[in-house]
Write an enzyme that holds these catalytic residues in place. Structure first.
Site, PDB file in Angstrom:
ATOM      1  N   HIS A 165      16.235  26.526  30.879  1.00 21.30           N
ATOM      2  CA  HIS A 165      16.882  26.256  29.521  1.00 21.30           C
ATOM      3  C   HIS A 165      17.654  27.217  29.072  1.00 21.30           C
ATOM      4  O   HIS A 165      17.590  28.311  29.538  1.00 21.30           O
ATOM      5  CB  HIS A 165      15.616  26.262  28.263  1.00 21.30           C
ATOM      6  CG  HIS A 165      14.423  25.083  28.984  1.00 21.30           C
ATOM      7  ND1 HIS A 165      13.423  25.600  29.575  1.00 21.30           N
ATOM      8  CD2 HIS A 165      14.212  24.057  28.228  1.00 21.30           C
ATOM      9  CE1 HIS A 165      12.600  24.473  29.646  1.00 21.30           C
ATOM     10  NE2 HIS A 165      12.903  23.665  28.760  1.00 21.30           N
ATOM     11  N   ASP A 202      15.850  30.316  27.909  1.00 23.63           N
ATOM     12  CA  ASP A 202      15.227  31.274  28.856  1.00 23.63           C
ATOM     13  C   ASP A 202      15.956  32.567  29.195  1.00 23.63           C
ATOM     14  O   ASP A 202      15.368  33.453  29.566  1.00 23.63           O
ATOM     15  CB  ASP A 202      15.073  30.343  30.098  1.00 23.63           C
ATOM     16  CG  ASP A 202      14.163  29.138  29.943  1.00 23.63           C
ATOM     17  OD1 ASP A 202      13.536  28.756  29.114  1.00 23.63           O
ATOM     18  OD2 ASP A 202      14.306  28.236  30.929  1.00 23.63           O
TER      19      ASP A 202
END
Length: 449
Positions: free
Chosen positions: A103, A106
Site C-alpha cells: 500500500h 506502508d
C-alpha cells in the site's frame, strides 16, 4: 554497503525431505522444478506483503505489539521508512522471491497535506526503484490505503463527504503514478470501509455508484499515463464495516457487470475473506475462474473457531491443494497473477526469524498443493469422475438439453409418463466419501515421494 538486518539467516534453499533440524529450508518448493511443463516459480509467483511483513507490530485489541524487528532502533519516521527498504530487499533476496506488494501508506509516513505525504512517499519509492535495478525484484501489485486514517471513518469513494471523495481520488492518482514507476503488474482495490454500519442512514445506490465512478476514473487515468496494469477488486464481506459492498466473488462480479467494469477489472481473492463470507477458498476461485475474472490470489488462512480476519500463514494442505487444483484447471493464477502472502505471524511468534518461518510454511504449503493438484490432473482422477457423473447429457434427451433442441413441451412429453421407479433407478451413488479418501491418498502419496 548497508548493514545486515537479518543476521544468522542465509539464502533459503530447497532441501527436500531432510530433517527440519537441518535448518531453514523448503521441503516442497523447488522453484526451478517443472510441473506440467512450467517451473514451480512460474506457477506460484510468490510475493511478500510489505505491510504485514515489515510494518505489522503484532498488536491485538487486548495488548500492545510484541514484534521485534532489526530496524526498531530508528525513531525518526523517514529514517525508519528508508531503513525498512534496506531490510525488505535483503529479506526478499534471502527468501528467494521475485515479487513484492504494498500500500502507499506502508512505505512512508503521512504529512499534514497530501503534497507533503506525496513527497515523503516519493523519497522511499526512489530507493525502491534503485533496488529494483540491481535486484530484479518486481511489484506484483500496489494499492492505496484508504481506510486507516480517521478521514476515512465512513469510507473513501463511498464516503458521504465530497471532500473525502476528492482526497481519495487525489491519493489514488499518485498511487497509480507510483505503480507505473515501479512497473506494477496489477493494481488492487480493497474497499476497507466501502460499506455501511446501518442502512437507516445510508444511500446504498449512491455509494455504489460513487465506488464505480472512482474505479472508472482510475482506469481512465492509468490509460492516460500509460500504466498498463491489470486492475483488480478484492472481495471481503465485513470487517471493519458491518457490511461491505464487495461481499464475495459473486457479489463483486455482479457489481462489475452492473457498472460496466468487467472488461477492465478482475478479482484478487483471499482465503480468509472467503471464510468470512461463508465460502471455501476453492469456491471463490472457482466462481472467478469460470467467469473468466480470476486475476490474482492472496495467500493466507483463517480459523473456523475465530470469527474475524486473522491472516494466518497458510498451512492446511487440503485447502492449498483445492486452491491449486483450480489454478491448474485455469492454466495459471491469472494473466498477471501471483500468490501474495497477506499473512502475519501470531502475536507470540515475535522474533525476526519468525517472518522467514511463516513464509516458508506458506510457500511449502502451496508448493505441496501444486504437486498434488498436478498429480490428480495428470491422472485424470477428477476429470473422469465428473465426465462419468454428467454422462447422461451426452446422448438422448440429455444431448437435446445441452444443444438447446429441447424445450418445455418436448421435455414434458418425455417425462410425463415415466414412473418414479425409473427416475430413481437412473440415479447413482456418488461415493463422495471414497472421493475424499482418494484425495487424502493423493496428498500422502505425492508428498512422500
Amino acid at each position: 554497503m548497508t548493514e545486515e538486518y537479518w543476521k544468522g539467516v542465509d539464502k533459503i534453499q530447497y532441501v527436500g525431505h531432510q530433517d527440519k533440524k537441518s535448518g531453514l529450508g523448503f521441503q516442497y518448493y523447488n522453484p526451478e522444478e517443472e510441473i506440467m511443463g512450467k517451473k514451480m516459480k512460474d506457477w506460484l509467483r510468490f510475493a511478500v506483503a510489505y505491510w504485514h511483513t515489515f510494518d505489522q507490530r503484532l498488536v491485538d485489541p487486548f495488548g500492545d505489539g510484541t514484534a521485534q524487528r532489526p530496524y526498531d532502533k530508528y525513531t525518526d519516521p523517514m529514517d525508519l521508512a528508508l531503513a525498512k527498504v534496506d531490510a525488505a530487499f535483503e529479506f526478499y533476496q534471502k527468501l528467494g522471491v521475485d515479487y513484492l506488494c504494498f500500500h502507499d501508506r506502508d512505505l512512508a509516513p503521512e504529512g499534514d497535506t497530501l503534497r507533503e505525504t506525496n513527497a515523503n512517499l516519493d523519497k522511499v519509492v526512489d530507493k525502491i526503484v534503485e533496488y529494483q535495478k540491481t535486484s530484479g525484484m518486481k511489484v506484483l501489485w500496489n494499492t492505496s490505503n484508504m481506510f486507516t486514517n480517521p478521514r476515512f471513518v465512513e469510507g473513501a469513494a463511498t464516503s458521504p463527504y465530497a471532500d473525502v471523495f476528492a482526497y481519495s481520488a487525489a491519493q489514488l492518482k499518485h498511487s497509480l503514478e507510483i505503480g507505473k514507476r515501479v512497473g506494477s503488474e496489477n493494481y488492487v482495490f480493497w474497499g476497507g470501509r466501502e460499506g455501511y454500519e446501518s442502512l437507516w442512514n445510508t444511500n446504498m445506490k449512491q455509494e455504489q455508484e460513487h465506488a464505480a465512478k472512482i474505479f472508472h476514473m482510475a482506469k481512465d487515468y492509468a490509460n492516460e499515463i500509460g500504466f498498463d496494469a491489470q486492475m483488480l477488486l478484492e472481495p471481503k464481506p465485513k470487517e471493519p464495516t458491518t457490511h461491505q459492498y464487495d461481499f464475495d466473488a459473486a457479489t463483486t462480479i455482479a457489481f462489475m457487470k452492473e457498472y460496466d467494469l468487467d472488461k477492465d477489472f478482475k478479482l484478487n481473492l483471499e482465503g480468509n475473506h472467503a471464510n468470512l463470507a461463508g465460502h471455501t477458498y476453492q469456491h471463490e476461485i472457482r466462481v472467478a475462474r469460470e467467469a473468466g475474472l480470476l486475476g490474482s490470489l492472496d495467500a493466507n488462512q483463517g480459523d473456523k473457531l475465530i470469527g474475524w480476519d486473522i491472516d494466518e500463514y497458510p498451512s492446511n494442505l487440503y485447502e492449498t491443494t483445492a486452491a491449486m487444483y483450480e489454478v491448474v484447471e485455469n492454466g495459471s493464477i491469472g494473466p498477471r497473477g501471483g500468490l501474495n502472502f497477506d499473512a502475519k505471524p501470531r502475536r507470540s511468534a515475535f522474533a525476526p526469524e519468525d517472518l522467514f518461518l511463516g513464509h516458508i510454511v506458506g510457500m511449502d504449503s502451496f508448493a505441496a498443493g501444486l504437486r498434488v493438484a498436478a498429480a490428480m490432473k495428470q491422472d485424470g482422477f477428477l476429470d473422469n469422475l465428473k465426465a462419468d457423473r454428467y454422462s447422461s447429457y451426452k446422448s438422448g434427451v440429455g444431448a437435446d438439453i445441452e444443444s438447446g433442441k429441447a424445450d418445455l413441451k418436448s421435455l414434458e412429453a418425455y417425462a410425463i409418463d415415466k414412473p418414479q421407479s425409473e427416475l430413481i433407478a437412473a440415479t447413482h451413488s456418488d461415493h463422495l466419501e471414497e472421493i475424499k479418501d482418494t484425495i487424502n491418498h493423493y496428498i500422502i502419496d505425492t508428498l512422500s515421494k
